[in-house]
Design a protein around this motif. Sequence first.
Motif, short mmCIF file in Angstrom:
data_model
loop_
_atom_site.label_atom_id
_atom_site.label_comp_id
_atom_site.label_asym_id
_atom_site.label_seq_id
_atom_site.Cartn_x
_atom_site.Cartn_y
_atom_site.Cartn_z
N TRP A 87 0.73 -1.17 -0.66
CA TRP A 87 0.06 -0.04 -0.20
C TRP A 87 0.76 1.47 -0.18
CZ3 TRP A 87 -0.06 3.66 4.32
CH2 TRP A 87 0.20 3.03 4.96
N ASN A 88 1.90 0.81 0.58
CA ASN A 88 2.83 2.19 0.15
C ASN A 88 4.60 1.62 -0.44
OD1 ASN A 88 3.49 5.42 0.62
ND2 ASN A 88 4.90 4.42 1.75
N ASP A 96 5.55 -1.31 2.78
CA ASP A 96 4.27 -1.17 3.21
C ASP A 96 3.59 -2.12 2.84
OD1 ASP A 96 5.41 0.23 6.35
OD2 ASP A 96 5.83 1.95 4.27
N ARG A 273 5.83 9.83 -7.51
CA ARG A 273 6.19 10.84 -8.34
C ARG A 273 6.68 10.96 -9.64
NH1 ARG A 273 4.30 16.59 -5.94
NH2 ARG A 273 2.73 15.78 -8.11
N LEU A 395 -8.59 21.29 -16.16
CA LEU A 395 -7.59 21.03 -16.75
C LEU A 395 -7.40 20.04 -17.14
CD1 LEU A 395 -5.40 24.35 -16.72
CD2 LEU A 395 -6.86 24.04 -17.58
N LYS A 401 -11.50 14.78 -9.42
CA LYS A 401 -12.38 14.43 -8.53
C LYS A 401 -12.35 16.36 -7.87
CE LYS A 401 -7.14 11.97 -7.84
NZ LYS A 401 -6.47 11.97 -7.47
N MET A 408 -12.46 9.27 -7.28
CA MET A 408 -12.55 8.76 -5.75
C MET A 408 -13.18 7.80 -5.32
SD MET A 408 -12.53 12.58 -5.44
CE MET A 408 -12.44 12.81 -3.26
N GLN A 412 -9.90 3.59 -7.16
CA GLN A 412 -8.47 4.73 -7.59
C GLN A 412 -8.46 5.15 -8.69
OE1 GLN A 412 -6.20 2.29 -4.74
NE2 GLN A 412 -6.39 3.67 -2.93
N ARG A 414 -8.56 3.50 -11.54
CA ARG A 414 -7.53 2.58 -12.26
C ARG A 414 -8.50 1.68 -13.81
NH1 ARG A 414 -6.33 0.55 -7.44
NH2 ARG A 414 -3.80 -0.28 -6.89
N ARG A 439 -3.53 12.49 -9.55
CA ARG A 439 -2.04 12.39 -8.76
C ARG A 439 -2.49 10.60 -8.05
NH1 ARG A 439 0.65 16.15 -4.39
NH2 ARG A 439 2.07 14.41 -3.80
N ARG A 441 -1.73 8.30 -4.67
CA ARG A 441 -1.23 8.80 -3.37
C ARG A 441 -1.57 7.39 -2.63
NH1 ARG A 441 -0.13 14.10 -0.86
NH2 ARG A 441 -0.94 15.51 -2.13
N PRO A 442 -0.98 7.24 -1.90
CA PRO A 442 -0.97 5.82 -0.70
C PRO A 442 -2.47 5.85 0.11
CG PRO A 442 0.80 6.67 0.32
CD PRO A 442 0.38 7.75 -0.71
N PRO A 443 -2.91 4.40 0.38
CA PRO A 443 -3.19 3.07 -0.41
C PRO A 443 -2.86 3.04 -1.60
CG PRO A 443 -5.04 3.74 0.56
CD PRO A 443 -4.49 5.22 1.06
N LYS A 445 -3.73 0.27 -2.97
CA LYS A 445 -5.14 -0.33 -3.15
C LYS A 445 -5.98 -0.30 -1.53
CE LYS A 445 -5.13 -3.68 -6.79
NZ LYS A 445 -5.21 -4.65 -5.79
#
Lengths: 457, 112, 321
Positions: A87-88, A96, A273, A395, A401, A408, A412, A414, A439, A441-443, A445
Amino acid sequence: MANDVKDLVVIGSGPAGMAAAVEACALGMTVSVLDEQPAIGGQIYRRVEDAPEALQMILGKDYGAGRVLAEEFRQSGAAHIPGATVWNLTGDGVIDYVDAGGTRTISATNVLIATGAMERPFPIPGWTLPGVMGAGAAQIMLKSAGAQPAGPVVLAGCGPLLYLLAWQYLRAGVKLAGLVDTTRFSTYVTALGKVHGAVTGRKDLVKGLGLISRVRLARVPIYSGASGLEILGEDHAEGIRFRHKGKSREIPAGLVLLHQGIVPNTQLSWSLRAEHRWDAAQLCWTPVTDDAGRLGETQIHVAGDSRRIVGALASAIQGRLSVLAMHERKGGTAQPGRKAELQRQLARYTALRPFLDVLYRPLDEHRIPADHVTVCRCEEVTAGEVRSYVDLGCLGPNQTKSFGRCGMGPCQGRLCGLTVTEVIAAARKVAPGEVGYYRIRPPIKPIHLGSFAQSTS
Amino acid sequence: MTTETLFLIPQKAGQAMVRIEFEGETLRVPDGISVAAALLSSSRGALRTSIVKGTPRAPYCMMGVCFECLVEIDGIPARQGCMTLVRDGMIIKRQSGAPSLDGLASGGKNGK
Amino acid sequence: MPEYARWTRDAVGQWGGFHQELLDRTGVDSGLVQKGGFWLGFSEEEVQKRADLLAKIDREAGGIPFRMMEASEIRQYLPDIGPKVVGGSWGAQDGMANPLFLLRALHSGLKKAGADIISGIDVAAIEHNAAKGRFTARSGDGQGWTSDRIVVAAGLGVGELASQVGIHAPTVTTRGQVLITERLKPFMDYPTNKARQTAEGSVQIGSTTEDVGLDDGTTVEKIEWLARRAVDTFPALANARLVRAWGALRPLTPDGYPIYQESGTCPGAFAVVCHSGVTLAAIHANVIGPWMGGLTDAPPDVVPFNGKRFLDKNARFVRDH
C-alpha cells in the motif's frame, strides 16, 4: 526494520518478477517477492503450479512455459510472501504492505516493480451491466477455477487475447455465439509497414495468424471491422449491438466478454511521483526509465508490462536485465556476455510489438465515448460530465476529482484514468500528455483502517 | 432472459468441495477458487448495487482492479470477492449501495 | 483574537443563505449541514482544556455557545463512539459543507454570471501603471490581463505577488494529512473533530499539523496515527476501508489569522491570505467580494486583518488556535 534489509524486493510474481528473483539469487542477492495473490504466476501464468492436466491442454503451450519459470523460481531461494497487498512504497526502498496479520514493513536496497498489466477499460454503453466482463477476466476464471461460459457468449473488441481465449474456449468445447472484431482489414496494410519487426518475430506472427484461422475454421461467426459496440439489456446483459459492413447487427447473449488490449499497471510508479509520458503507440501512460527500467536516480526499477506492454517472454527478460543493472550499480562484477545474450532475446521477443500496436489499436469511439457513457464506474461519472468540467476550466484528470469525485472511488482511478485522460485531451484539443493524470497517493490499494490497529512493524 | 448462471465449472471426480452460504442459500463449490468465481458459477444476477445510482453490478476484472465484485463476507462489508478464496462455512451476502458499518462496533449482526 | 472568532461566527451565520443562493444559481448542492458538531477528547485534561478555551472565546467574542458533555451523553447523539472517548464539547454552530461541490458551485456560478475562468496560468508578475490606475497580471509566457482592480489570492504564492503592489502579506505553511474512507451508509449524524462523514458517505479523518516546509506528501507514520485515532473514536471504522490519504499545505500567516488588505501605495490592489476558505466562503462572497470589487467601502470588521501587523519587528507570533 533496518536489521533486515533485502538486496532486492520484487513486487509482483508474474514473469518479470519471477525471472528477476531467479537472476538475483544466482548473483547472490537476498530476495523477497511480494504478491497480492495467494499463488505465484501473475495473471498470465495464474495457477501455473497446480493447474490440472486437462486445463493445461486447453490453455496451450505458452501457458505451460510458465511452469518452467515457476520451478526455477521455487528453487532459487527467493522468499515468496503471498497475500501481501503493497500500500505504500518510498523512493528509498521502504515498502509497506498488509497481509492477514496487519500492516508490515520491509526494506530493500533495490526494488523491482513488476506489477504487470490490466485490461484496457472498454467504456461503451452498458459496459457496467452484470454479464459484461473483460475477456481477460473470463480467462482468469478459466485458469483459476476451470470455469467456462454456461450459455451464449460473445467475444468483442480486438487484441491477441481475444483470439487466444476464443481458441481456448473452442478446445474446452464452448460454443461461441460470435466474435465481434473491431480490427479493420485496412489496418493490416498499415501494420505491414512495421513488418521489418514482424519478420524478426515471424514465429509469433505465424502463431497469431494460426489462432485466427483456427477460430474461423471452427465456424464461429466472426464480424471483422465492427464498430459502435453497445451492450443491450436493462439489469443484465442480453446481447451486443454493433455496426458491421454498414448495417446494425445484434447478437443475443447473456455473457459479453470485452477486450481491447492491456495497459500497464502504473499505480506504484505514479505514487512515487516518477515522470510518466503518454505513449502514443500504446495509448497509455508509461513511466520514464532508462534501458534497465530504472526510475530516474532512484533505487527503483520497473520491468515487464508495468513498464510498457511487451508480453510475458520479454517481461521475464526485462526483469533479468534490471537485476543485472542493480548488480553492476552496487559494484558487482559486470556480466557482459549474459547481458548481451538477454538483450538479443529481448529484441526477438519485442520484434512483433510495433506491428501489434498498430494492428490492434482500439477504435477512438471505444476509448473516448459519447456523453451518456459512464467512464468512472465507482462514482458513476459520465463522459459528458467530464466534458462539462472542462467547460468550467478543469484542465486534467486530477481536477475532475474536485469537480465531481471522478476517480475517487475504491478502484482509485484504475478503471477510468486513461479514459478521462483522453476525454479531457480531446475536449481541450491538446495531446493527452499535456493533461496529466491523477495524483496517485497511498494507500495504493484500499485497506481496512483496522489493519493499523494490529500493526506489527 | 438468463435463467442460468453465467459460468459453469465442470465437476471432476474426487475434487475437494466446500459449502458456502450466499443470501441464505447453500452452495457446493470447488475448494481453492475465489468467491467471485464461485458466485458467477453457481448463482446469477448482480452481486451488488452501485452506491451512487443503485445500478446492478457484478465482477468485471477478476484480478482485484475494478472493485465491482464487492460483497459482504462473514459480516465484513465490501470485501473483494475475486481476491478472497472460498472457505467452508463462509457466509456471503449481496451488498446494496454503500457498505454499512451498523452494529459492528458492538459485535452485533450487520443489518440494513 | 476575538475579532476572528466573531468573523467566523458571522460567516457561519451567512452560510445557509449562501448555500441556497449557490443552489438557485447553479443547481449544485454544496452539501451544507448545520446541525451542530462535537469535539471529542480522550482524556479529562484535554477535555478541561477545551472547556477553558471555549469559555474564553465565548466570553471575548460573544454569541458562540457551547456545552460540555460526558461520554454517556455524547453517546445519545453518536452511539458508535468507543470507550476511549471520555467526554467532549458540543457546538450548536458547527457544521460542514462539501469543499469539492462548493468549488464546483463557485466555478459554475462565476461562469453563469459572465466571468471568464482562465486556468493553467502561471502569473509571474503584476505590473502597475500608476498614471492610468491599471494593473496587468503577467504570465510567465508573456500573456497579460489588465484591469483597474486586482485581487491576489494565490495561496502560498500571495507574498511574492502582493509585495509587487506594496502589500506585506507573509505566508507560512503547515501540512495537513487527511484520510478518506470509501463511501459508507450514514452512521455518524454529527461531525466531530476527529472524523466526520460527508453527505456522500465517505468518512474524512484528520487532520495533522506538521511543519515540513513545502512537502505535500503523506507519511506512513501519520497515516497510521490517524487511522488508529479514528478507530479509537469509532471502533466500527476498523472495518471501513481507507481509499485515499491526502496531504496538503495550508496557506497561513505567521499568526494563523487571515489577511484582507488593500494596498496603500497601489489603490485597487488587494491581497487575501486565509486557510478557512470553506468556513468563510459566505462572508467572503457577501462582504469581501463587494469591497474588493469596488461596490462597498472597506468593511470595519476587516481592520484587524491587515498584513501590517507582521511588520512589527518585536512581535512574536504563535498559531495556537
